[in-house]
Scaffold this active site. Structure first.
Site, mmCIF file in Angstrom:
data_model
loop_
_atom_site.group_PDB
_atom_site.id
_atom_site.type_symbol
_atom_site.label_atom_id
_atom_site.label_comp_id
_atom_site.label_asym_id
_atom_site.label_seq_id
_atom_site.Cartn_x
_atom_site.Cartn_y
_atom_site.Cartn_z
ATOM 1 C CD GLU A 225 -35.209 50.699 -60.725
ATOM 2 O OE1 GLU A 225 -35.419 51.649 -59.941
ATOM 3 O OE2 GLU A 225 -34.075 50.271 -60.970
ATOM 4 C CG HIS B 281 -26.526 43.117 -57.427
ATOM 5 N ND1 HIS B 281 -26.283 43.785 -56.257
ATOM 6 C CD2 HIS B 281 -26.591 44.066 -58.400
ATOM 7 C CE1 HIS B 281 -26.196 45.085 -56.496
ATOM 8 N NE2 HIS B 281 -26.389 45.288 -57.791
#
Lengths: 329, 549
Positions: free
Chosen positions: A65, A132
């Protein structure tokens, strides 16, 4: 593809249609992220995009990322309009450095535009556990220079994503993944951009204002319908974008109702509710009949266990009773 | 009032002189307290200097542009033309003892050589505090004080504090002696400039420029903020709407939690007001919600006058008139709950020690007295002893008269059930002087006479403490209502056989809860708990057989 003509569009469809229309409209728009190409995205938003636009505009990347976001910053500097997809907003912390130190302040150092859109599915209630299920808006709301868009409806998702891609500032576009397939909007789906920084009064009321955004809008509207049966009139405001925030709409409402509740599924501690409550008390103090109340997640990581997750994340009964108490106590 | 001189103020720790920048008033001008008089420049700051009083500028002694040392007289201010001898609004009680020289005309403006004289007033030490008591003076008349030196101690109903001096200077006068209670804002002392001498040693200064403060009340700057109402907390919008519309909040009944006045209550009051009474600003949020009529506030009238909450009538219902006893009980219960903040605490008692004595003595006891050797007898005996050790539990309290009466004897009230037709509390007088046997006999005797109607009205009066014994009905733990004018009531709950730890083994003992509901005005939780502990320890450790033998 998710973008074929349909009778109704889910939230997820709306994101895909908006992406597709912007890529068709402007060849400088390109997608970059993990699995956005061959796999079609973690939630299949970009399914079919690779075939339609080819690998130069739909770029699969390694799990990196930091590098992906830095690459997007560089691409923006040479005139492209990258749309970065984070598979889950939880992983955006890997890109904290390029977002905070490059995207947010490059314009302020150089005057250059930085038109990077970062899409990230966020939020809880899917039993997805502590890594998550996070709500990340407050991390970035504290950093000047990043717009943060958090649509709560399919129609807003389309119009605000288009506006985000066309915006010359870095925009964090947070999609509520709980809403992806649970919400639909009937055709036709408007592809007009929606101005960033404009709240929407979803339901009008006189007794109490609920300020919320994203999935909270639906929880608040449900609560308002239930409370209407008990004679309590609730005004629900969907902020739609938390940075910049349409505070004037909030103040106007609180001056009318004299009571306010802020609802979000991010943790309460230093969440957006803290900022909103502070601004309300400063700007509408002589109109207040109750302290501004917050309904937000408990200050713990989101648990995986369903009953534990329900205990942490705001639930309908808590929302209804908190609003009722503020409206009537 | 006499003339006031304003001197060059000390605008910083190390500043020794100041320059008059400009005069903002001219000779002959009327000035009000806090009006800017002139501008001062020092080497540190520029400031506007406000007038210390209402009055008229009589003389300007130093023209603009001149630099003079700190303390130099700059301007003379005389009394406002119309009211030269206006008395202060808040007069301290000490006032009467002062020589009546204060308002004599023609006195000089200041205590001799004192320069500016500052009033020290009783500070407001809390939102809802209205008066304060001078605990003690930490300085005497004539003492030099520095800024922040403690001057005196103040006690309010909330806090005790040392009050520091806001000025450098000398104590000229002490107007309120230690021990006196005065309203907030009352002038309690005067402080002159450093080096000043009180006009007569140790005595109050006869020439105090009382008018320098205009009034004894603290002066607050005018503001648009709606006023806070002492003793009552209202939300901002309630305060604002009430202020804008001239609504007296004390006349409203709140429909919110705990009788809180909500926005809707003020809006309703504005709308119900007769036409023509509305002031200029209309209410902004007119949303009279359709709510049920307000319940009368607690304490509005006698308990019997409180209307019932309407139920839903049903043909099968049966309506009966209330008996006089029921009405009396109802009135007593409501009254008790209204006047006393009641708190429940309890302790678990192991009756094994009592069981040993009962097993051994109960048949002989019954044969001798006709009474059963009940748990209540033991508890009552232990309670009488404990009450003498904890006098607050055996007291009465009269808050309006600010007294608490301690009873060095125990008149023990025993609640007696009349077959579910009512409840009476006969009194066993001087119960503390009875031994276990005597107490058992008297309790049974009073209870039997109560049930057969043989007790006169005086036998129900004068209790100092009450026990209600619901244990025979196997209650687990109960919280009764205090029998006024007692400050506590004990409840003896059911005794049952239960496993208990005795050392490291488990035994089966008779165990029960003894509870105490007490009036938190009279004493606190520590006393209640220690009292119950004392009762428990007596029950559990006393050699009862010796008492019965």
């Amino acid at each position: 593809m998710q973008t074929e003509a349909k009778d109704t569009y889910t939230y997820l469809d709306a994101v895909a249609v908006a992406l597709d229309s912007e890529m068709e409209r402007d060849e400088n728009v390109f997608l970059i992220g993990e699995d956005v190409g061959q796999f079609g995205g973690a939630f299949k938003v970009t399914s079919g995009f690779l075939d339609k636009y080819g690998p130069r505009r739909v770029v699969d990347t390694p799990i990196a990322e930091t590098g992906v976001t830095g690459l997007a910053a560089g691409a923006a500097l040479v005139g492209l309009r990258p749309v970065v997809e984070f598979q889950f907003a939880d992983f955006i912390s890997c890109a904290f450095d390029p977002i905070v130190n490059v995207l947010s302040r490059h314009h302020w150092r150089t005057g250059d535009p930085m038109p990077v859109t970062m899409r990230a599915p966020f939020g809880s209630r899917l039993r997805a556990g502590p890594t998550h299920s996070q709500s990340v808006e407050s991390y970035f709301a504290h950093v000047p220079g990043i717009k943060i868009v958090m649509p709560g409806t399919a129609a807003d998702a389309a119009g605000l994503l288009i506006a985000s891609i066309r915006d010359n500032n870095p925009v964090l576009f947070l999609e509520n993944k709980y809403l992806y397939r649970r919400l639909t909007t009937p055709a036709p789906l408007s592809l007009e951009p929606i101005e960033i920084g404009r709240a929407h009064v979803v339901t009008e009321g006189t007794d109490v204002t609920v300020v919320t955004y994203s999935a909270g809008v639906h929880q608040a509207v449900d609560a308002a319908e239930q409370l209407a049966g008990d004679g309590i009139s609730v005004e629900v405001i969907d902020l739609r974008t938390v940075v910049p925030m349409d505070a004037e709409t909030v103040f106007a409402s609180v001056r009318k109702t004299s009571r306010a509740v802020v609802l979000h599924e991010a943790a309460e501690h230093l969440g957006m509710g803290a900022e909103i409550a502070a601004q309300i008390q400063r700007e509408a103090f002589w109109h207040l009949d109750q302290p501004v109340e917050r309904i937000a997640a408990r200050n713990t990581p989101v648990p995986t266990s369903p009953p534990l997750e329900d205990a942490v994340v705001p639930q309908p009964a808590e929302i209804v009773e908190t609003i009722r108490k503020v409206a009537t106590a | 009032m006499s003339d006031v001189f304003v001197t060059m103020p000390k605008l910083g720790e190390t500043v020794t002189e100041g320059t008059i920048g400009s005069w903002l008033k001219n000779v002959g001008d009327e000035v009000a307290f806090d009006d800017p008089l002139f501008e001062v420049s020092t080497d540190k700051v520029d400031s506007e200097i406000p007038s210390p009083c209402d009055g008229v500028i009589l003389e300007i002694l130093v023209p603009a542009g001149e630099t003079v040392p700190i303390g130099t007289e700059l301007v003379r201010i005389g009394a406002p033309g119309s009211t030269p001898t206006e008395a202060p609004a808040a007069t301290p009680p000490a006032e009467a003892e002062e020589p009546d020289t204060e308002h004599q005309p023609g006195q000089p403006a200041m205590a001799e050589g004192a320069g500016i004289v500052h009033d020290i007033t009783m500070p407001k030490l809390g939102e809802t505090v209205t008066e304060g008591t001078v605990g003690s003076w930490l300085k005497n008349v004539g003492d030099e004080v520095a800024f922040d030196d403690p001057l005196f101690e103040v006690s309010t109903d909330k806090v005790d504090s040392e009050i520091p001096s806001p000025y450098d200077g000398v104590i000229l006068e002490i107007l309120v002696p230690a021990g006196e209670t005065v309203p907030i804002g009352t002038v309690v002392a005067r402080v002159g400039e450093p080096g000043a001498t009180p006009s007569s040693s140790g005595e109050v200064a006869p020439t105090a420029p009382r008018a320098a403060s205009g009034s004894g009340a603290p002066t607050t700057a005018p503001t648009a903020t709606p006023p806070a109402v002492p003793g009552k907390n209202y939300s901002p919008i309630v305060r604002r709407l009430a202020a804008e519309n001239g609504i007296d909040l004390a006349t409203l009944t709140g429909t919110g939690a705990g009788g809180r006045i909500r926005r809707e209550d003020v809006v309703a009051a504005i709308e119900q007001r007769p036409a023509g009474a509305a002031p200029a600003t209309p209410a902004t949020a007119a949303t009279p919600a359709a709510r049920p009529p307000a319940q009368p506030a607690a304490g509005m009238g006698p308990q019997t006058g409180v209307p019932a909450v309407p139920g839903v009538p049903d043909d099968r219902d049966r309506v009966e008139k209330l008996s006089r006893m029921r009405l009396a009980i109802a009135a007593g219960m409501v009254q008790s709950l209204q006047i006393a903040p009641q708190v429940w605490t309890s302790i678990e008692v192991d009756y094994e020690n009592v069981e040993i004595a009962r097993r051994k003595h109960k048949d002989a006891f019954r044969a001798a007295t006709g009474a059963s050797l009940s748990y209540l007898t033991f508890v009552a005996r232990a309670t009488c002893e404990a009450l003498l050790k904890f006098p607050a539990v055996n007291s009465s309290i009269d808050v309006p008269n600010q007294t608490q009466t301690f009873h060095p004897y125990v008149n023990l009230g025993i609640a007696v059930d009349l077959d579910e037709k009512g409840l009476l509390v006969p009194v066993v007088r001087d119960a503390d002087q009875l031994n276990l046997k005597g107490l058992g006999i008297r309790i049974k005797g009073q209870a039997d006479k109560t049930r057969t109607g043989k007790l006169g009205p005086d036998e129900f009066k004068g209790s100092t403490f009450t026990i209600t014994n619901v244990g025979p009905f196997q209650s687990y733990a109960s919280a009764p209502i205090i029998n006024q004018p007692n400050v506590a009531i004990m409840c003896t709950d059911g005794v049952a056989r239960k496993p208990v730890a005795v050392g490291d083994t488990i035994a089966i003992h008779s165990v029960g809860i003894v509870g105490l509901v007490y009036d938190h005005r009279a004493f606190d939780g520590a006393t209640a708990s220690r009292f119950l502990l004392e009762v428990r320890d007596i029950i559990q450790t006393r050699d009862w057989s010796a008492d019965l033998g």
